[in-house]
Design a protein around this motif. Structure first.
Motif, PDB file in Angstrom:
ATOM      1  N   HIS A   1       0.828  -1.208   0.000  1.00  0.00           N
ATOM      2  CA  HIS A   1       0.000   0.000   0.000  1.00  0.00           C
ATOM      3  C   HIS A   1       0.857   1.251   0.000  1.00  0.00           C
ATOM      4  CE1 HIS A   1      -2.135   3.312   2.001  1.00  0.00           C
ATOM      5  NE2 HIS A   1      -3.197   2.870   1.353  1.00  0.00           N
ATOM      6  N   ASP A   2       1.860   1.289   0.890  1.00  0.00           N
ATOM      7  CA  ASP A   2       2.678   2.491   1.011  1.00  0.00           C
ATOM      8  C   ASP A   2       3.408   2.807  -0.289  1.00  0.00           C
ATOM      9  OD1 ASP A   2       1.832   2.628   3.590  1.00  0.00           O
ATOM     10  OD2 ASP A   2       3.642   1.753   4.453  1.00  0.00           O
ATOM     11  N   VAL A   3       3.994   1.763  -0.877  1.00  0.00           N
ATOM     12  CA  VAL A   3       4.812   1.984  -2.069  1.00  0.00           C
ATOM     13  C   VAL A   3       3.950   2.290  -3.281  1.00  0.00           C
ATOM     14  CG1 VAL A   3       6.436   0.904  -3.656  1.00  0.00           C
ATOM     15  CG2 VAL A   3       6.712   0.586  -1.190  1.00  0.00           C
ATOM     16  N   LEU A   4       2.964   1.434  -3.541  1.00  0.00           N
ATOM     17  CA  LEU A   4       2.173   1.605  -4.756  1.00  0.00           C
ATOM     18  C   LEU A   4       1.282   2.840  -4.695  1.00  0.00           C
ATOM     19  CD1 LEU A   4       1.174  -2.058  -5.652  1.00  0.00           C
ATOM     20  CD2 LEU A   4       3.056  -0.677  -6.509  1.00  0.00           C
ATOM     21  N   ALA A   5       0.747   3.146  -3.517  1.00  0.00           N
ATOM     22  CA  ALA A   5      -0.086   4.349  -3.419  1.00  0.00           C
ATOM     23  C   ALA A   5       0.724   5.597  -3.750  1.00  0.00           C
ATOM     24  CB  ALA A   5      -0.686   4.462  -2.012  1.00  0.00           C
ATOM     25  N   HIS A   6       1.972   5.628  -3.277  1.00  0.00           N
ATOM     26  CA  HIS A   6       2.825   6.775  -3.574  1.00  0.00           C
ATOM     27  C   HIS A   6       3.129   6.850  -5.076  1.00  0.00           C
ATOM     28  CE1 HIS A   6       6.023   9.717  -3.198  1.00  0.00           C
ATOM     29  NE2 HIS A   6       6.852   8.881  -3.820  1.00  0.00           N
ATOM     30  N   ARG A   7       3.531   5.726  -5.666  1.00  0.00           N
ATOM     31  CA  ARG A   7       3.871   5.731  -7.087  1.00  0.00           C
ATOM     32  C   ARG A   7       2.669   6.076  -7.946  1.00  0.00           C
ATOM     33  NH1 ARG A   7       9.195   6.310  -6.907  1.00  0.00           N
ATOM     34  NH2 ARG A   7      10.241   4.608  -5.808  1.00  0.00           N
ATOM     35  N   LEU A   8       1.544   5.455  -7.663  1.00  0.00           N
ATOM     36  CA  LEU A   8       0.372   5.668  -8.511  1.00  0.00           C
ATOM     37  C   LEU A   8      -0.221   7.060  -8.335  1.00  0.00           C
ATOM     38  CD1 LEU A   8      -1.386   2.191  -8.171  1.00  0.00           C
ATOM     39  CD2 LEU A   8       0.059   3.038 -10.018  1.00  0.00           C
ATOM     40  N   SER A   9      -0.084   7.613  -7.133  1.00  0.00           N
ATOM     41  CA  SER A   9      -0.575   8.986  -6.959  1.00  0.00           C
ATOM     42  C   SER A   9       0.285   9.967  -7.756  1.00  0.00           C
ATOM     43  CB  SER A   9      -0.589   9.350  -5.475  1.00  0.00           C
ATOM     44  OG  SER A   9       0.720   9.344  -4.941  1.00  0.00           O
ATOM     45  N   LEU A  10       1.614   9.740  -7.783  1.00  0.00           N
ATOM     46  CA  LEU A  10       2.471  10.579  -8.624  1.00  0.00           C
ATOM     47  C   LEU A  10       2.091  10.453 -10.095  1.00  0.00           C
ATOM     48  CD1 LEU A  10       6.026   9.998  -7.082  1.00  0.00           C
ATOM     49  CD2 LEU A  10       4.656  12.077  -6.965  1.00  0.00           C
ATOM     50  N   LEU A  11       1.855   9.225 -10.522  1.00  0.00           N
ATOM     51  CA  LEU A  11       1.476   8.992 -11.907  1.00  0.00           C
ATOM     52  C   LEU A  11       0.157   9.699 -12.225  1.00  0.00           C
ATOM     53  CD1 LEU A  11       1.816   5.575 -13.668  1.00  0.00           C
ATOM     54  CD2 LEU A  11      -0.256   6.902 -13.975  1.00  0.00           C
ATOM     55  N   SER A  12      -0.812   9.624 -11.270  1.00  0.00           N
ATOM     56  CA  SER A  12      -2.103  10.250 -11.499  1.00  0.00           C
ATOM     57  C   SER A  12      -1.992  11.769 -11.574  1.00  0.00           C
ATOM     58  CB  SER A  12      -3.072   9.854 -10.383  1.00  0.00           C
ATOM     59  OG  SER A  12      -4.320  10.481 -10.546  1.00  0.00           O
ATOM     60  N   VAL A  13      -1.129  12.342 -10.740  1.00  0.00           N
ATOM     61  CA  VAL A  13      -0.953  13.796 -10.756  1.00  0.00           C
ATOM     62  C   VAL A  13      -0.396  14.263 -12.098  1.00  0.00           C
ATOM     63  CG1 VAL A  13       0.392  15.683  -9.775  1.00  0.00           C
ATOM     64  CG2 VAL A  13      -0.787  14.095  -8.272  1.00  0.00           C
ATOM     65  N   HIS A  14       0.639  13.583 -12.578  1.00  0.00           N
ATOM     66  CA  HIS A  14       1.233  13.981 -13.852  1.00  0.00           C
ATOM     67  C   HIS A  14       0.277  13.742 -15.020  1.00  0.00           C
ATOM     68  CE1 HIS A  14       5.285  15.104 -12.598  1.00  0.00           C
ATOM     69  NE2 HIS A  14       5.248  14.099 -11.743  1.00  0.00           N
ATOM     70  N   ALA A  15      -0.452  12.633 -15.000  1.00  0.00           N
ATOM     71  CA  ALA A  15      -1.429  12.394 -16.054  1.00  0.00           C
ATOM     72  C   ALA A  15      -2.534  13.432 -16.015  1.00  0.00           C
ATOM     73  CB  ALA A  15      -2.006  10.989 -15.911  1.00  0.00           C
ATOM     74  N   GLY A  16      -2.961  13.801 -14.796  1.00  0.00           N
ATOM     75  CA  GLY A  16      -3.988  14.836 -14.689  1.00  0.00           C
ATOM     76  C   GLY A  16      -3.504  16.185 -15.185  1.00  0.00           C
TER      77      GLY A  16
END
Length: 390
Positions: free
Chosen positions: A179-194
């Protein structure tokens, strides 16, 4: 009744031979002073042989066999060896509520013998007392065997439960790590995609840089996921006694306190405004486990700020010294409460599962620390304390 194993056949044959040898070796002393005709002695020996042969039925009908032999033992000495084996079997393999009645039946003739006030010098008296002593010893040995077997079963069950509990804790740790690792990575990905979706007319350089960050974040997320799955497979294989499989590959170094700056830089590249205040004396000597927990606390706090308060400024403060412990504080403005969060961005906030802070609290407690979080005025604050022994 299941078929007997070779070990059970060996044990039954051994008890059969023991009963015969005991009867043969002791009958002269037992019959000393008694005038028994040759015909009566022959019939007693036949009864004794049948009693010894009946011991092969002790696994199927232990209690009826013991009762029959105890009754027959009042008429023939040659049944004594078989009685000892039968009483032992009942005491060793039957519940106490059953074996106690068999024990009472075996001891029932003793009061009659004692009430007759026999002369202890007479052979019959000695033979009777020795008989009861042998039966009592056999019964006690059976109870000891039963209690020892039950103890071993209980210890084995405890070991199995402990192993299952250890595997469960290991899986929970892996789930928190995932959770800690993937949530951080995917949130970064979502921010840049947004950001790319929000600004389709952005300069080519910014689009290229955001696309590179998205690619790198996705690649790192896949690597983290592959590593965690490898650990799960390895733990499953080890629990089944197999090889480690993918988990045997060298794992990447786990983050420590010294990696906080890189974590903050990643968030800044995603557009967050993060201020880092690191006031830790001798930070290189912070225990690895404690430093990793601090890293995960800050990582989860930044991920939550990115999800629930996009655009808000975040302050990360880490301080402490050996003997006093480490203190972590992460603050960000609450959206819509006069802070600097952007309301229009917050409408498309990244969804969350709501389990991040729960898992983080468990992680901190396992490390011997404390975690608090909640709203304080116009800010959301997350504070943690972790021990740093001197």
């Amino acid at each position: 009744m299941p078929r007997r194993s070779a070990r059970e056949w060996f044990a039954d044959t051994g008890f059969f031979l023991f009963a015969i040898v005991f009867s043969v070796l002791t009958f002269e002393d037992a019959l000393a002073g008694d005038r028994v005709s040759e015909e009566a002695l022959f019939y007693e020996q036949v009864v004794g042989a049948l009693a010894c042969a009946a011991l092969f039925l002790r696994r199927r009908w232990p209690v009826p066999l013991a009762v029959v032999l105890l009754v027959a033992g009042t008429f023939s000495h040659f049944v004594t060896g078989a009685i000892m084996v039968a009483v032992f079997t009942v005491a060793a393999h039957r519940p106490l509520r059953v074996s106690r009645w068999v024990g009472a039946l075996a001891a029932a003739p003793l009061p009659v013998v004692l009430l007759d006030a026999p002369d202890v010098a007479e052979p019959d008296t000695v033979s009777a007392l020795v008989y009861f002593a042998l039966v009592a010893a056999s019964f006690g040995w059976g109870l000891y065997t039963r209690s020892r077997r039950l103890l071993l079963v209980e210890l084995r069950d405890r070991a199995d439960r402990a192993a299952r509990e250890a595997r469960r804790h290991a899986r929970e740790d892996i789930a928190r790590e995932m959770h800690d690792v993937l949530a951080h990575r995917l949130s970064l990905l979502s921010v840049h995609a947004g950001a790319l979706e929000f600004r389709p007319d952005a300069p080519a350089e910014e689009v290229r840089r955001a696309s590179g960050v998205i690619r790198d974040s996705a690649h790192q997320a896949l690597e983290d996921l592959r590593e965690i799955i490898g650990v799960l497979r390895s733990s499953d294989a080890q629990s089944e006694g197999g090889a480690g499989g993918d988990g045997d590959r060298p794992r990447r170094p786990q983050p420590t306190l010294g990696d906080l700056a890189g974590l903050v830089d990643e968030s800044r590249e995603a557009g967050m405004r993060v201020a880092l205040e690191l006031r830790v004396a001798e930070d290189a000597e912070v225990p690895t486990g404690t430093g990793r927990t601090v890293y995960r606390v800050v990582q989860e706090a930044l991920t939550n700020a990115r999800k629930h308060a996009p655009g808000a400024g975040v302050t990360v403060a880490v301080g402490g010294r050996r003997g006093a412990g480490l203190e972590v504080e992460v603050r960000n403005a609450v959206p819509g409460a006069g802070g600097d969060a952007s309301p229009d961005v917050h409408e498309d906030a990244i969804p969350g599962g709501g389990q991040g802070l729960v898992g983080l609290g468990e992680r901190v407690r396992l490390a011997g620390g404390r975690l608090q979080h909640g709203r304080a005025g116009d800010e959301f604050r997350l504070t943690a304390w972790l021990p740093w022994s001197g």
